[in-house]
Motif scaffolding. Structure first.
Motif, PDB file in Angstrom:
ATOM      1  N   MET A  94       0.859  -1.204   0.000  1.00  0.00           N
ATOM      2  CA  MET A  94       0.000   0.000   0.000  1.00  0.00           C
ATOM      3  C   MET A  94       0.886   1.241   0.000  1.00  0.00           C
ATOM      4  N   ILE A  95       2.086   1.114   0.603  1.00  0.00           N
ATOM      5  CA  ILE A  95       3.035   2.231   0.626  1.00  0.00           C
ATOM      6  C   ILE A  95       4.415   1.656   0.292  1.00  0.00           C
ATOM      7  N   TYR A  96       5.079   2.260  -0.665  1.00  0.00           N
ATOM      8  CA  TYR A  96       6.402   1.766  -1.086  1.00  0.00           C
ATOM      9  C   TYR A  96       7.504   2.479  -0.323  1.00  0.00           C
ATOM     10  N   GLY A  97       8.555   1.758  -0.038  1.00  0.00           N
ATOM     11  CA  GLY A  97       9.689   2.338   0.676  1.00  0.00           C
ATOM     12  C   GLY A  97      10.531   1.217   1.236  1.00  0.00           C
ATOM     13  N   GLY A  98      10.715   1.240   2.556  1.00  0.00           N
ATOM     14  CA  GLY A  98      11.566   0.239   3.214  1.00  0.00           C
ATOM     15  C   GLY A  98      10.873  -1.112   3.340  1.00  0.00           C
ATOM     16  N   GLU A  99      11.499  -1.952   4.157  1.00  0.00           N
ATOM     17  CA  GLU A  99      11.061  -3.348   4.278  1.00  0.00           C
ATOM     18  C   GLU A  99      10.039  -3.571   5.401  1.00  0.00           C
ATOM     19  N   GLN A 100       9.587  -2.460   6.033  1.00  0.00           N
ATOM     20  CA  GLN A 100       8.685  -2.642   7.185  1.00  0.00           C
ATOM     21  C   GLN A 100       7.408  -3.369   6.753  1.00  0.00           C
ATOM     22  N   GLU A 101       6.841  -4.125   7.639  1.00  0.00           N
ATOM     23  CA  GLU A 101       5.617  -4.897   7.344  1.00  0.00           C
ATOM     24  C   GLU A 101       5.776  -5.702   6.047  1.00  0.00           C
ATOM     25  N   LYS A 102       6.867  -6.417   5.961  1.00  0.00           N
ATOM     26  CA  LYS A 102       7.217  -7.251   4.788  1.00  0.00           C
ATOM     27  C   LYS A 102       7.213  -6.430   3.505  1.00  0.00           C
ATOM     28  N   GLY A 103       7.476  -5.142   3.621  1.00  0.00           N
ATOM     29  CA  GLY A 103       7.489  -4.269   2.444  1.00  0.00           C
ATOM     30  C   GLY A 103       6.081  -3.860   2.012  1.00  0.00           C
ATOM     31  N   LEU A 104       5.051  -4.321   2.732  1.00  0.00           N
ATOM     32  CA  LEU A 104       3.673  -4.018   2.327  1.00  0.00           C
ATOM     33  C   LEU A 104       3.248  -2.622   2.764  1.00  0.00           C
ATOM     34  N   ARG A 105       3.796  -2.188   3.910  1.00  0.00           N
ATOM     35  CA  ARG A 105       3.506  -0.828   4.365  1.00  0.00           C
ATOM     36  C   ARG A 105       4.805  -0.244   4.898  1.00  0.00           C
ATOM     37  N   ALA A 106       5.525   0.398   3.994  1.00  0.00           N
ATOM     38  CA  ALA A 106       6.819   0.952   4.366  1.00  0.00           C
ATOM     39  C   ALA A 106       6.632   2.140   5.306  1.00  0.00           C
ATOM     40  N   GLY A 107       7.652   2.437   6.068  1.00  0.00           N
ATOM     41  CA  GLY A 107       7.604   3.567   7.011  1.00  0.00           C
ATOM     42  C   GLY A 107       7.920   3.065   8.405  1.00  0.00           C
ATOM     43  N   THR A 108       8.695   3.851   9.151  1.00  0.00           N
ATOM     44  CA  THR A 108       9.084   3.426  10.503  1.00  0.00           C
ATOM     45  C   THR A 108       7.840   3.211  11.363  1.00  0.00           C
ATOM     46  N   GLU A 109       7.815   2.086  12.029  1.00  0.00           N
ATOM     47  CA  GLU A 109       6.634   1.687  12.793  1.00  0.00           C
ATOM     48  C   GLU A 109       6.428   2.561  14.035  1.00  0.00           C
ATOM     49  N   ALA A 110       5.176   2.788  14.395  1.00  0.00           N
ATOM     50  CA  ALA A 110       4.838   3.499  15.640  1.00  0.00           C
ATOM     51  C   ALA A 110       4.832   2.455  16.755  1.00  0.00           C
ATOM     52  N   VAL A 111       6.020   2.206  17.289  1.00  0.00           N
ATOM     53  CA  VAL A 111       6.202   1.073  18.219  1.00  0.00           C
ATOM     54  C   VAL A 111       5.272   1.188  19.436  1.00  0.00           C
ATOM     55  N   HIS A 112       5.174   2.412  19.995  1.00  0.00           N
ATOM     56  CA  HIS A 112       4.337   2.612  21.189  1.00  0.00           C
ATOM     57  C   HIS A 112       2.856   2.349  20.878  1.00  0.00           C
ATOM     58  N   ASN A 113       2.432   2.743  19.692  1.00  0.00           N
ATOM     59  CA  ASN A 113       1.031   2.516  19.315  1.00  0.00           C
ATOM     60  C   ASN A 113       0.741   1.033  19.105  1.00  0.00           C
TER      61      ASN A 113
END
Ligand code: PLP
Length: 373
Positions: free
Chosen positions: A223-242
């Protein structure tokens, strides 16, 4: 002034334990989860533990949970991806879905030309399953997207029955479960469903975080291109606290489910009875509705109608007319428009939605204020 919050279908207050978990993560686990050093690894483990907790509570595998910023985002992704990546040529939905679905379906249809069909809604506010069966009898690669619990009137879809119909017809099945996750038990091993979505702020977790469940084997593009977060499906640094707060909120909701459901059901029953006594001509909108939502059409005339939410707000009482995103707007509710007669549409329908934080005194305060309107 004592404040009374009866708008829990719009959002909920955080549980204190959730605030505690989040504060700890914010203060201590500030590493970037993509970093390979110990700070990063620690933040990564917070995320993966949260994913496991969520999966355990829904009886699915952790890989099937993809974190998103909210329910709307998860709904949009699934609808767009079903058409783009799974070869869907037709979407079956209903006119009483949340705008996260309705507007996403309209946009995807305008972009892609996918066919859209709307299943009939019965006067009870329920989906006409006979009509759905009829629609599904035509063989076209299809996504069915129907919400579990309606956010305005609280009507409930039989996920099992609809899932089985979809399986039989070879259709994909998505349900917007934003109003029921954390308030109902889900067994995703057993439920014939391909996609569901959640939003933490509806079950006493933080805003700005939700997730999509995507059944294993269904290959959706990012849904969002960029890094490898969420298996590359949703790139972007995760909101760890949330993410940590959402998992804790779901865990606590499930631990307390039986007790809270009984308590909240009791409050709703109490409110319905008190309203019936105070306003014998009031009518409940929707049949067999979910245990925390009570939508009532009040027998008030037009000048009282326009002032009613304002008057209640001045007394510190929060509830909604239609859905939260429509309150304050003169546009009538698209959900009520499907089920109410024209005369009743002119009267105020109020959505009273409860949580375990409410008390009978809250209900008494509301009735008193309504009686004085
Ligand atoms: N779907 C339903 C049924 C909802 O009630 C809501 C919120 O009101 C949403 C989707 C949107 O969720 P979020 O606020 O996380 O975007």
């Amino acid at each position: 002034m004592r404040k009374i919050y009866l708008d829990n279908a719009a959002t909920t207050a955080l549980r204190p334990e959730v605030v505690e978990t989040m504060a700890k993560v914010l203060a201590e686990d500030y590493g970037n989860p993509s970093s390979s050093h110990s700070f990063g690894r620690h933040a990564r483990s917070v995320i993966e533990m949260a994913r496991k907790t969520i999966a355990k509570n829904l009886n699915c595998s952790a890989q099937e949970i993809i974190f998103t910023s909210c329910g709307t985002e998860a709904d949009n992704w699934i609808i767009r991806a079903a058409v783009r990546d799974l070869g869907v040529k037709r979407i079956i939905t209903s006119k009483i879905e949340h705008h996260a679905i309705l507007h996403a379906v309209e946009a995807v249809a305008a972009e892609s030309g996918v066919e859209v069909e709307y299943v009939k809604i019965l006067p009870s506010g329920k989906v006409d399953l006979k009509d759905l069966k009829e629609l599904l009898s035509r063989e076209v690669p299809t996504l069915v997207t129907l919400m579990h619990v309606n956010n305005e009137i609280g009507t409930v879809l039989d996920l099992h029955a609809v899932g089985q119909m979809c399986r039989k017809a070879g259709a994909y099945f998505h349900s917007d479960t934003v109003q029921s996750i954390g308030k109902e038990r889900f067994d995703l091993q057993e439920l014939p469903i391909d996609f569901i979505v959640a939003s933490a702020h509806k079950f006493h977790g933080p805003k700005g975080i939700g997730f999509a469940y995507v059944r294993k084997g269904l290959s959706l593009h990012p849904m969002i291109y960029g890094g490898e977060q969420e298996k590359g499906l949703r790139a972007g640094t995760e909101a760890v606290h949330n993410i940590a707060g959402m998992a804790r909120a779901l865990e606590l909701s499930m631990e307390n489910l039986d007790h809270d459901r009984e308590y909240v059901s009791g409050l709703k029953k109490y409110a319905a009875e008190k309203i019936k006594n105070a306003f014998p001509e009031a009518k409940v909108n929707g049949e067999d509705t979910f245990y925390n939502i009570l939508n009532v059409c009040f027998p008030f005339d037009e000048d009282k109608t326009s002032m009613i939410l304002f008057t209640l707000d001045m007394k510190g009482i929060a509830l909604s007319r239609g859905s939260a995103c429509q309150s304050g707007s003169p546009r009538p509710s698209h959900v009520l428009a499907e089920i109410l007669a024209e005369d009743d549409m002119k009267k105020p329908s109020l959505r009273i939605s409860f949580s375990h934080f409410n008390t009978r005194e809250d209900v008494d305060g509301l009735i008193e204020a309504l009686s004085a309107v």
